[in-house]
Design an enzyme around this catalytic site. Structure first.
Site, PDB file in Angstrom:
ATOM      1  CD  GLN A 164      -9.342   3.238 -26.399  1.00  0.00           C
ATOM      2  OE1 GLN A 164     -10.055   3.072 -25.415  1.00  0.00           O
ATOM      3  NE2 GLN A 164      -9.075   2.268 -27.231  1.00  0.00           N
ATOM      4  CB  SER A 216      -0.956   0.002   1.187  1.00  0.00           C
ATOM      5  OG  SER A 216      -0.222   0.089   2.394  1.00  0.00           O
ATOM      6  NE  ARG A 269     -18.212   3.542 -32.492  1.00  0.00           N
ATOM      7  CZ  ARG A 269     -18.015   3.901 -31.235  1.00  0.00           C
ATOM      8  NH1 ARG A 269     -16.937   4.564 -30.912  1.00  0.00           N
ATOM      9  NH2 ARG A 269     -18.904   3.600 -30.316  1.00  0.00           N
ATOM     10  NE  ARG A 278      -3.960  -7.182 -19.228  1.00  0.00           N
ATOM     11  CZ  ARG A 278      -5.085  -7.712 -19.689  1.00  0.00           C
ATOM     12  NH1 ARG A 278      -5.054  -8.766 -20.489  1.00  0.00           N
ATOM     13  NH2 ARG A 278      -6.256  -7.211 -19.334  1.00  0.00           N
ATOM     14  NE  ARG A 308     -19.916   8.800 -30.596  1.00  0.00           N
ATOM     15  CZ  ARG A 308     -20.586   9.617 -29.775  1.00  0.00           C
ATOM     16  NH1 ARG A 308     -20.306   9.670 -28.487  1.00  0.00           N
ATOM     17  NH2 ARG A 308     -21.538  10.384 -30.238  1.00  0.00           N
ATOM     18  NE  ARG A 355     -12.645  -6.023 -18.604  1.00  0.00           N
ATOM     19  CZ  ARG A 355     -13.011  -7.309 -18.685  1.00  0.00           C
ATOM     20  NH1 ARG A 355     -12.900  -7.939 -19.831  1.00  0.00           N
ATOM     21  NH2 ARG A 355     -13.514  -7.940 -17.636  1.00  0.00           N
ATOM     22  CG  HIS A 356      -5.508  -3.508 -16.131  1.00  0.00           C
ATOM     23  ND1 HIS A 356      -5.298  -4.545 -15.248  1.00  0.00           N
ATOM     24  CD2 HIS A 356      -5.161  -3.963 -17.349  1.00  0.00           C
ATOM     25  CE1 HIS A 356      -4.824  -5.586 -15.918  1.00  0.00           C
ATOM     26  NE2 HIS A 356      -4.739  -5.261 -17.189  1.00  0.00           N
TER      27      HIS A 356
HETATM   28  C1  LIG Z   1      -4.522 -13.819 -19.920  1.00  0.00           C
HETATM   29  C2  LIG Z   1      -5.803 -13.058 -19.726  1.00  0.00           C
HETATM   30  C3  LIG Z   1      -6.966 -13.479 -20.325  1.00  0.00           C
HETATM   31  C4  LIG Z   1      -8.168 -12.773 -20.135  1.00  0.00           C
HETATM   32  N1  LIG Z   1      -9.302 -13.217 -20.743  1.00  0.00           N
HETATM   33  C5  LIG Z   1     -10.475 -12.569 -20.553  1.00  0.00           C
HETATM   34  C6  LIG Z   1     -11.702 -13.004 -21.140  1.00  0.00           C
HETATM   35  O1  LIG Z   1     -11.725 -13.988 -21.875  1.00  0.00           O
HETATM   36  N2  LIG Z   1     -12.832 -12.300 -20.895  1.00  0.00           N
HETATM   37  C7  LIG Z   1     -12.852 -11.209 -20.079  1.00  0.00           C
HETATM   38  O2  LIG Z   1     -13.904 -10.611 -19.884  1.00  0.00           O
HETATM   39  N3  LIG Z   1     -11.710 -10.752 -19.523  1.00  0.00           N
HETATM   40  C8  LIG Z   1     -10.531 -11.391 -19.720  1.00  0.00           C
HETATM   41  N4  LIG Z   1      -9.386 -10.919 -19.140  1.00  0.00           N
HETATM   42  C9  LIG Z   1      -9.448  -9.688 -18.329  1.00  0.00           C
HETATM   43  C10 LIG Z   1      -9.493 -10.041 -16.830  1.00  0.00           C
HETATM   44  O3  LIG Z   1     -10.644 -10.781 -16.497  1.00  0.00           O
HETATM   45  C11 LIG Z   1      -9.458  -8.757 -15.975  1.00  0.00           C
HETATM   46  O4  LIG Z   1     -10.612  -7.963 -16.250  1.00  0.00           O
HETATM   47  C12 LIG Z   1      -8.253  -7.910 -16.269  1.00  0.00           C
HETATM   48  O5  LIG Z   1      -7.093  -8.710 -16.348  1.00  0.00           O
HETATM   49  C13 LIG Z   1      -8.085  -6.899 -15.129  1.00  0.00           C
HETATM   50  O6  LIG Z   1      -7.673  -7.609 -13.979  1.00  0.00           O
HETATM   51  P1  LIG Z   1      -8.040  -7.191 -12.512  1.00  0.00           P
HETATM   52  O7  LIG Z   1      -9.522  -7.110 -12.339  1.00  0.00           O
HETATM   53  O8  LIG Z   1      -7.280  -8.076 -11.572  1.00  0.00           O
HETATM   54  O9  LIG Z   1      -7.326  -5.778 -12.432  1.00  0.00           O
HETATM   55  P2  LIG Z   1      -7.742  -4.287 -12.139  1.00  0.00           P
HETATM   56  O10 LIG Z   1      -9.083  -3.926 -12.680  1.00  0.00           O
HETATM   57  O11 LIG Z   1      -6.550  -3.553 -12.608  1.00  0.00           O
HETATM   58  O12 LIG Z   1      -7.842  -4.228 -10.580  1.00  0.00           O
HETATM   59  C14 LIG Z   1      -6.686  -4.400  -9.749  1.00  0.00           C
HETATM   60  C15 LIG Z   1      -7.087  -5.150  -8.508  1.00  0.00           C
HETATM   61  O13 LIG Z   1      -7.957  -4.316  -7.741  1.00  0.00           O
HETATM   62  C16 LIG Z   1      -8.929  -5.122  -7.096  1.00  0.00           C
HETATM   63  N5  LIG Z   1     -10.252  -4.731  -7.594  1.00  0.00           N
HETATM   64  C17 LIG Z   1     -10.522  -3.918  -8.649  1.00  0.00           C
HETATM   65  N6  LIG Z   1     -11.852  -3.735  -8.759  1.00  0.00           N
HETATM   66  C18 LIG Z   1     -12.431  -4.488  -7.792  1.00  0.00           C
HETATM   67  C19 LIG Z   1     -13.770  -4.754  -7.409  1.00  0.00           C
HETATM   68  N7  LIG Z   1     -14.814  -4.211  -8.054  1.00  0.00           N
HETATM   69  N8  LIG Z   1     -13.979  -5.569  -6.368  1.00  0.00           N
HETATM   70  C20 LIG Z   1     -12.957  -6.131  -5.686  1.00  0.00           C
HETATM   71  N9  LIG Z   1     -11.660  -5.947  -5.984  1.00  0.00           N
HETATM   72  C21 LIG Z   1     -11.405  -5.128  -7.033  1.00  0.00           C
HETATM   73  C22 LIG Z   1      -8.613  -6.582  -7.448  1.00  0.00           C
HETATM   74  O14 LIG Z   1      -7.774  -7.100  -6.451  1.00  0.00           O
HETATM   75  C23 LIG Z   1      -7.854  -6.451  -8.734  1.00  0.00           C
HETATM   76  O15 LIG Z   1      -6.994  -7.553  -9.000  1.00  0.00           O
HETATM   77  C24 LIG Z   1      -8.191 -11.603 -19.315  1.00  0.00           C
HETATM   78  C25 LIG Z   1      -7.005 -11.179 -18.712  1.00  0.00           C
HETATM   79  C26 LIG Z   1      -5.813 -11.883 -18.907  1.00  0.00           C
HETATM   80  C27 LIG Z   1      -4.557 -11.384 -18.256  1.00  0.00           C
END
Ligand SMILES: Cc1cc2nc3c(=O)[nH]c(=O)nc-3n(C[C@H](O)[C@H](O)[C@H](O)COP(=O)(O)OP(=O)(O)OC[C@H]3O[C@@H](n4cnc5c(N)ncnc54)[C@H](O)[C@@H]3O)c2cc1C
Length: 237
Positions: A92, A60, A163, A190, A96, A84-85
């Site tokens: 980005q 932390s 698009r 990643r 549009r 997704r992170h």
């Molecule tokens: C190899 C690979 C394959 C994948 N394939 C798919 C797929 O087929 N389909 C798909 O939809 N996605 C896929 N993903 C995306 C994956 O599911 C995650 O959405 C993405 O990797 C972000 O990860 P994260 O949620 O750990 O990280 P972040 O969103 O960066 O969050 C970081 C951390 O914060 C915490 N956190 C964040 N938000 C919350 C919350 N709301 N509640 C509790 N804790 C939270 C968790 O500990 C999390 O690990 C893939 C990812 C990888 C690496």
């Protein structure tokens, strides 16, 4: 249409001096926990201190930071993986508001080009046989999509409507800001062998650069192998 062999680039937008100051700030913050403030605090002391924090799982403390990176020459597929992170912030390129037909102030529907990213380990000129018997390469397919997009625009469709036909391989740009802890999480997911080649290449080249600029924060990420396409992968040791 222009094909770019997938090899994403980046610019670190946070100045180096600011990154080092943040490293030192992390040591100052962490020493508050232990009431062990000392001076002078510098890059070397901060590196050792941050290493200790990470080994103890006291991550932390490294959240007292921010790193902004711009990724270029990457596909919309890669930027979609980035967004997704959830703990990061993003700006980005818009499909549009960016008009691919625009040249300066002019809109030229005849000359515009789509820029598309191809897998570096594939031959984009290799013809494959489709179910209708036609033989097309990836290059031909992108060219067709460009023709469809152009057709829609010429028929009066706005970029935000046309698009819908754009490919996931279209070139894009994205700026990402996150703290060091979140970057560590992004690198863990990643740079692994399971990550898609494009984001893996982008993240490994960024990680290598950050290891030089920011000692201590990313030291535990190590190269563990190379996949069948010659692309490296990493793990947190
Ligand atoms: C190899 C690979 C394959 C994948 N394939 C798919 C797929 O087929 N389909 C798909 O939809 N996605 C896929 N993903 C995306 C994956 O599911 C995650 O959405 C993405 O990797 C972000 O990860 P994260 O949620 O750990 O990280 P972040 O969103 O960066 O969050 C970081 C951390 O914060 C915490 N956190 C964040 N938000 C919350 C919350 N709301 N509640 C509790 N804790 C939270 C968790 O500990 C999390 O690990 C893939 C990812 C990888 C690496």
């Amino acid at each position: 249409m222009k094909i770019i062999k997938g090899n994403p680039k980046f610019h670190i937008l946070t100045p180096k001096s600011e990154l080092i100051n943040q490293l030192i700030r992390i040591e100052k913050a962490g020493r508050t926990c232990y009431q062990s403030e000392k001076s002078p605090v510098n890059k070397e002391t901060a590196k050792k201190f941050v290493n200790m924090l990470i080994k103890r799982g006291h991550e932390s403390v490294i959240e007292h930071s921010s790193l902004t990176v711009k990724f270029l020459n990457c596909s919309r597929g890669m930027t979609h993986e980035m967004v997704r992170h959830r703990l990061a912030s993003f700006s980005q390129e818009s499909t549009r508001y960016v008009d691919y037909a625009k040249r300066g102030e002019e809109i030229d529907l005849n000359k515009f080009q789509l820029n598309c990213i191809a897998p570096p380990h594939r031959n984009e000129k290799e013809k494959v046989v489709l179910e209708n018997g036609e033989k097309l390469s990836l290059r031909d397919m992108f060219a067709n999509i460009e023709m469809y997009y152009r057709g829609l625009r010429k028929a009066g469709w706005l970029p935000e409507d046309a698009r819908q036909v754009l490919p996931i391989g279209i070139k894009s740009e994205i700026v990402v800001t996150a703290n060091f802890r979140e970057w560590r999480h992004i690198f863990e997911l990643r740079t692994s062998q399971f990550a898609h080649w494009e984001i893996r290449v982008a993240m490994i080249t960024l990680l290598k650069e950050l290891k030089k600029i920011l000692p201590g924060i990313f030291d535990d990420f190590q190269k563990v192998g190379v996949d069948k396409n010659g692309i490296e992968y990493y793990e947190k040791k």
